[in-house]
Design a protein around this motif. Structure first.
Motif, mmCIF file in Angstrom:
data_model
loop_
_atom_site.group_PDB
_atom_site.id
_atom_site.type_symbol
_atom_site.label_atom_id
_atom_site.label_comp_id
_atom_site.label_asym_id
_atom_site.label_seq_id
_atom_site.Cartn_x
_atom_site.Cartn_y
_atom_site.Cartn_z
ATOM 1 N N MET A 62 0.848 -1.004 0.103
ATOM 2 C CA MET A 62 -0.115 0.091 0.072
ATOM 3 C C MET A 62 0.860 1.260 -0.045
ATOM 4 O O MET A 62 1.958 1.050 0.349
ATOM 5 C CB MET A 62 -1.096 0.110 1.123
ATOM 6 C CG MET A 62 -1.813 -1.091 1.333
ATOM 7 S SD MET A 62 -3.165 -0.940 2.437
ATOM 8 C CE MET A 62 -3.923 0.182 1.863
ATOM 9 N N THR A 63 0.316 2.443 -0.480
ATOM 10 C CA THR A 63 1.055 3.568 -0.658
ATOM 11 C C THR A 63 1.750 4.187 0.727
ATOM 12 O O THR A 63 2.929 4.381 0.859
ATOM 13 C CB THR A 63 0.106 4.845 -1.074
ATOM 14 O OG1 THR A 63 -0.375 4.139 -2.392
ATOM 15 C CG2 THR A 63 1.060 6.091 -1.361
ATOM 16 N N TYR A 64 0.820 4.130 1.737
ATOM 17 C CA TYR A 64 1.402 4.509 3.158
ATOM 18 C C TYR A 64 2.444 3.602 3.652
ATOM 19 O O TYR A 64 3.523 4.069 4.113
ATOM 20 C CB TYR A 64 0.245 4.366 4.127
ATOM 21 C CG TYR A 64 0.750 4.671 5.562
ATOM 22 C CD1 TYR A 64 1.345 5.946 6.078
ATOM 23 C CD2 TYR A 64 0.937 3.612 6.488
ATOM 24 C CE1 TYR A 64 1.632 6.069 7.089
ATOM 25 C CE2 TYR A 64 1.301 3.976 7.772
ATOM 26 C CZ TYR A 64 1.816 5.145 8.205
ATOM 27 O OH TYR A 64 2.327 5.455 9.454
ATOM 28 N N GLN A 69 8.299 2.841 4.548
ATOM 29 C CA GLN A 69 9.634 2.210 4.355
ATOM 30 C C GLN A 69 10.633 2.853 3.717
ATOM 31 O O GLN A 69 11.697 2.931 4.114
ATOM 32 C CB GLN A 69 9.271 0.975 3.345
ATOM 33 C CG GLN A 69 10.373 0.122 3.262
ATOM 34 C CD GLN A 69 10.814 -0.650 4.599
ATOM 35 O OE1 GLN A 69 10.086 -1.184 5.399
ATOM 36 N NE2 GLN A 69 12.314 -0.814 4.865
ATOM 37 N N ASP A 70 10.178 3.881 2.513
ATOM 38 C CA ASP A 70 11.097 4.738 2.035
ATOM 39 C C ASP A 70 11.712 5.915 3.080
ATOM 40 O O ASP A 70 13.023 6.108 2.910
ATOM 41 C CB ASP A 70 10.539 5.341 0.851
ATOM 42 C CG ASP A 70 10.215 4.380 -0.078
ATOM 43 O OD1 ASP A 70 10.819 3.236 -0.565
ATOM 44 O OD2 ASP A 70 9.301 5.019 -1.056
ATOM 45 N N VAL A 75 16.090 7.466 6.234
ATOM 46 C CA VAL A 75 16.915 8.188 7.444
ATOM 47 C C VAL A 75 18.147 7.269 7.728
ATOM 48 O O VAL A 75 19.147 7.864 8.318
ATOM 49 C CB VAL A 75 15.841 8.134 8.692
ATOM 50 C CG1 VAL A 75 16.457 8.123 10.137
ATOM 51 C CG2 VAL A 75 14.889 9.100 8.441
ATOM 52 N N LEU A 76 18.020 6.234 7.705
ATOM 53 C CA LEU A 76 19.241 5.084 7.920
ATOM 54 C C LEU A 76 20.298 5.349 7.064
ATOM 55 O O LEU A 76 21.446 5.446 7.614
ATOM 56 C CB LEU A 76 18.804 3.867 7.779
ATOM 57 C CG LEU A 76 17.737 3.150 9.049
ATOM 58 C CD1 LEU A 76 17.347 1.649 8.716
ATOM 59 C CD2 LEU A 76 18.434 3.193 10.272
#
Length: 108
Positions: A62-64, A69-70, A75-76
């Motif tokens: 799903m988009t959310y 995840q992106d 951030v990582l």
């Protein structure tokens, strides 16, 4: 989705139902049978759409979820880019130590 989009989708579904009903009447069904078959087609379409939605929820496609995840990956990656070579070596050593401990736990 905006309100106007919801209105357009509702009108499209109603119009589609009318087209299906008219198609069944042209095929020779009386108005009651044509209405029943048109409703069946619309209900099956709704159930099919719901099934695809539930499939996307279960597979987390799903988009959310993808946006989250992106964001986490970005951030990582930013944290890794900001680390000094010494910090990267320390992190690598910790990862190798945890992997070795997990391997020993699985074997033991």
């Amino acid at each position: 989705m905006r309100r106007i989009d919801v209105i357009w989708v509702g009108l499209a579904v109603a119009g589609g139902g009318l087209v299906i009903y008219l198609a069944f009447t042209v095929l020779g069904l009386d108005s009651v049978d044509a209405g029943i078959w048109a409703q069946l087609v619309l209900v099956l379409g709704l159930l099919g759409w719901t099934a695809t939605y539930l499939f996307r929820v279960v597979t987390k496609n799903m988009t959310y979820h993808q946006q989250l995840q992106d964001y986490e990956d970005a951030v990582l990656q930013k944290r890794l880019d900001e680390m000094t070579p010494e910090e990267l070596e320390k992190l690598q050593a910790e990862i190798e130590q945890e992997a070795l401990a997990a391997k020993q736990k699985d074997e033991g």
